[in-house]
Design a protein around this motif. Structure first.
Motif, short mmCIF file in Angstrom:
data_model
loop_
_atom_site.label_atom_id
_atom_site.label_comp_id
_atom_site.label_asym_id
_atom_site.label_seq_id
_atom_site.Cartn_x
_atom_site.Cartn_y
_atom_site.Cartn_z
N SER A 163 -34.05 78.25 -53.34
CA SER A 163 -35.34 78.51 -54.00
C SER A 163 -35.18 78.18 -55.48
O SER A 163 -35.58 78.94 -56.37
CB SER A 163 -35.81 79.95 -53.78
OG SER A 163 -36.25 80.12 -52.44
N LEU A 164 -34.58 77.04 -55.73
CA LEU A 164 -34.36 76.52 -57.08
C LEU A 164 -35.34 75.37 -57.27
O LEU A 164 -35.18 74.30 -56.69
CB LEU A 164 -32.91 76.04 -57.22
CG LEU A 164 -31.86 77.17 -57.02
CD1 LEU A 164 -30.47 76.60 -56.82
CD2 LEU A 164 -31.90 78.15 -58.19
N PHE A 165 -36.37 75.64 -58.07
CA PHE A 165 -37.49 74.71 -58.20
C PHE A 165 -37.42 73.94 -59.51
O PHE A 165 -36.87 74.44 -60.51
CB PHE A 165 -38.81 75.50 -58.10
CG PHE A 165 -39.07 76.04 -56.72
CD1 PHE A 165 -39.76 75.30 -55.77
CD2 PHE A 165 -38.57 77.29 -56.35
CE1 PHE A 165 -39.98 75.79 -54.48
CE2 PHE A 165 -38.77 77.79 -55.06
CZ PHE A 165 -39.48 77.03 -54.13
N LYS A 219 -35.24 58.97 -53.13
CA LYS A 219 -34.83 57.87 -54.02
C LYS A 219 -34.52 58.42 -55.41
O LYS A 219 -33.51 58.07 -56.02
CB LYS A 219 -35.93 56.80 -54.09
CG LYS A 219 -35.51 55.60 -54.92
CD LYS A 219 -36.44 54.44 -54.70
CE LYS A 219 -35.99 53.22 -55.51
NZ LYS A 219 -34.71 52.68 -55.10
N GLN A 220 -35.37 59.31 -55.88
CA GLN A 220 -35.15 59.87 -57.21
C GLN A 220 -33.87 60.71 -57.25
O GLN A 220 -33.08 60.63 -58.20
CB GLN A 220 -36.35 60.72 -57.62
CG GLN A 220 -36.33 61.05 -59.09
CD GLN A 220 -37.54 61.85 -59.52
OE1 GLN A 220 -38.55 61.90 -58.82
NE2 GLN A 220 -37.45 62.47 -60.67
N VAL A 221 -33.66 61.52 -56.22
CA VAL A 221 -32.50 62.40 -56.21
C VAL A 221 -31.20 61.61 -56.05
O VAL A 221 -30.20 61.88 -56.73
CB VAL A 221 -32.65 63.46 -55.10
CG1 VAL A 221 -31.33 64.16 -54.82
CG2 VAL A 221 -33.71 64.48 -55.48
N LEU A 222 -31.21 60.62 -55.17
CA LEU A 222 -29.96 59.92 -54.86
C LEU A 222 -29.69 58.74 -55.79
O LEU A 222 -28.54 58.35 -55.97
CB LEU A 222 -29.97 59.43 -53.41
CG LEU A 222 -30.00 60.54 -52.35
CD1 LEU A 222 -30.03 59.94 -50.94
CD2 LEU A 222 -28.78 61.45 -52.49
N ALA A 232 -32.20 69.34 -56.34
CA ALA A 232 -31.31 68.86 -55.28
C ALA A 232 -30.23 67.93 -55.83
O ALA A 232 -29.12 67.86 -55.28
CB ALA A 232 -32.12 68.15 -54.19
N ALA A 233 -30.55 67.21 -56.91
CA ALA A 233 -29.56 66.30 -57.50
C ALA A 233 -28.48 67.06 -58.25
O ALA A 233 -27.44 66.49 -58.59
CB ALA A 233 -30.26 65.32 -58.44
#
Ligand SMILES: O=C(O)[C@H](O)[C@@H](O)[C@H](O)[C@H](O)COP(=O)(O)O
Length: 267
Positions: A163-165, A219-222, A232-233
């Motif tokens: 729950s980390l937004f 795409k943005q995260v990876l 998530a990154a």
């Protein structure tokens, strides 16, 4: 069906960190995920006599509930299951992640009740986070910060995990292992969540993300993008493995090199 084996990474792979593994669809991904869980469980049981598993909600609930009980000879009698995050609602509320796992998974495997670490939903969100952190610390008495053998994570379309937004102050938490949140942008608003200091100590972290709606954020995260890194990154285990298990629709926009167990003999 043939199940792709997700082996421990070679030294070269470990140095390069994260493994992004693309499956044709969730139907192929699910059995591979179950195999990975079982292989890390076997290793943990050999190494230290217990397997600690952190669970998340979302599509993981149904995937794990279908695939884990289907594994032959799965013995969960020495498993410890916790929750990477949990919604502050009663267990019989349809929004309770524990409630979903209890009905759909725990009822089908031999994990003892004492092997499931749950929140106390009768508490205030602040007290609930403190209580859950205390339970975790008691379950890992030898460690200052609990080190889970495996954390299973999902990612929302906004790039949140646990729950980390995005842009939330909890992203900068450095002291607490579990934090309360009472303004979650995704309902329900009150939740407790593991924080990055704890998540990034895990021995293995596996994201599962499927479907074309996840393609832009993946795409943005990876591959990176403008602005601060999405939550998530920021999951980068300091000593552990990191897997991203995704399907072709979710991978549609990626240009980085990925593994495709469907076309390669073995991972
Ligand atoms: O607590 C929640 O609101 C959900 O658990 C949420 O965080 C979910 O894990 C992600 O949105 C990924 O969902 P999918 O697995 O369905 O992609």
């Amino acid at each position: 069906m043939r199940v792709a084996k997700l082996r421990s990474p070679t030294k070269k792979r470990r140095m390069s960190g994260r493994r992004v593994v693309v499956f044709p669809s969730a139907a192929e991904l699910g059995p591979a995920l179950a195999h990975l869980v079982a292989s890390r469980a076997d290793k943990a049981l050999l190494d230290h006599g217990r397997f600690s598993l952190g669970l998340s909600g979302g599509s993981l609930v149904s995937m794990l509930s279908k695939e884990l009980p289907a594994l032959p000879d799965l013995d969960c009698s020495h498993w410890l299951a916790g929750f990477c995050d949990e919604r502050l609602v009663p267990f019989n509320d349809g929004e309770s992640t524990y409630g979903l796992y209890k009905n759909q998974l725990f009822s089908k495997i031999n994990i003892p009740d004492s092997g499931v670490l749950v929140i106390d939903p009768s508490l205030s969100v602040q007290e609930c986070a403190e209580d859950y952190a205390r339970k975790l610390k008691e379950a890992f008495p030898k460690e200052d910060i609990p080190v889970f053998d495996l954390l299973l994570l999902g990612m929302g379309p906004d790039g949140h995990t646990c729950s980390l937004f995005p842009d939330h102050p909890l992203l900068e938490e450095t002291q607490k292992i579990v934090a309360p949140i009472d303004d979650s942008p995704k309902p329900p608003p009150q939740r407790v969540t593991m924080t990055f200091p704890m998540v990034n100590l895990a021995r293995c972290v596996v994201f599962v993300s499927t479907g074309g709606s996840k393609a832009p954020v993946l795409k943005q995260v990876l591959e990176g993008g403008e602005g601060p890194a999405l939550p998530a990154a920021r999951v980068v285990p300091s000593h552990g493995e990191l897997f991203w298990l995704i399907d072709e629709p979710a991978a549609a926009s990626l240009t980085l090199q990925v593994e495709r167990p469907g076309s390669a003999a073995k991972l």
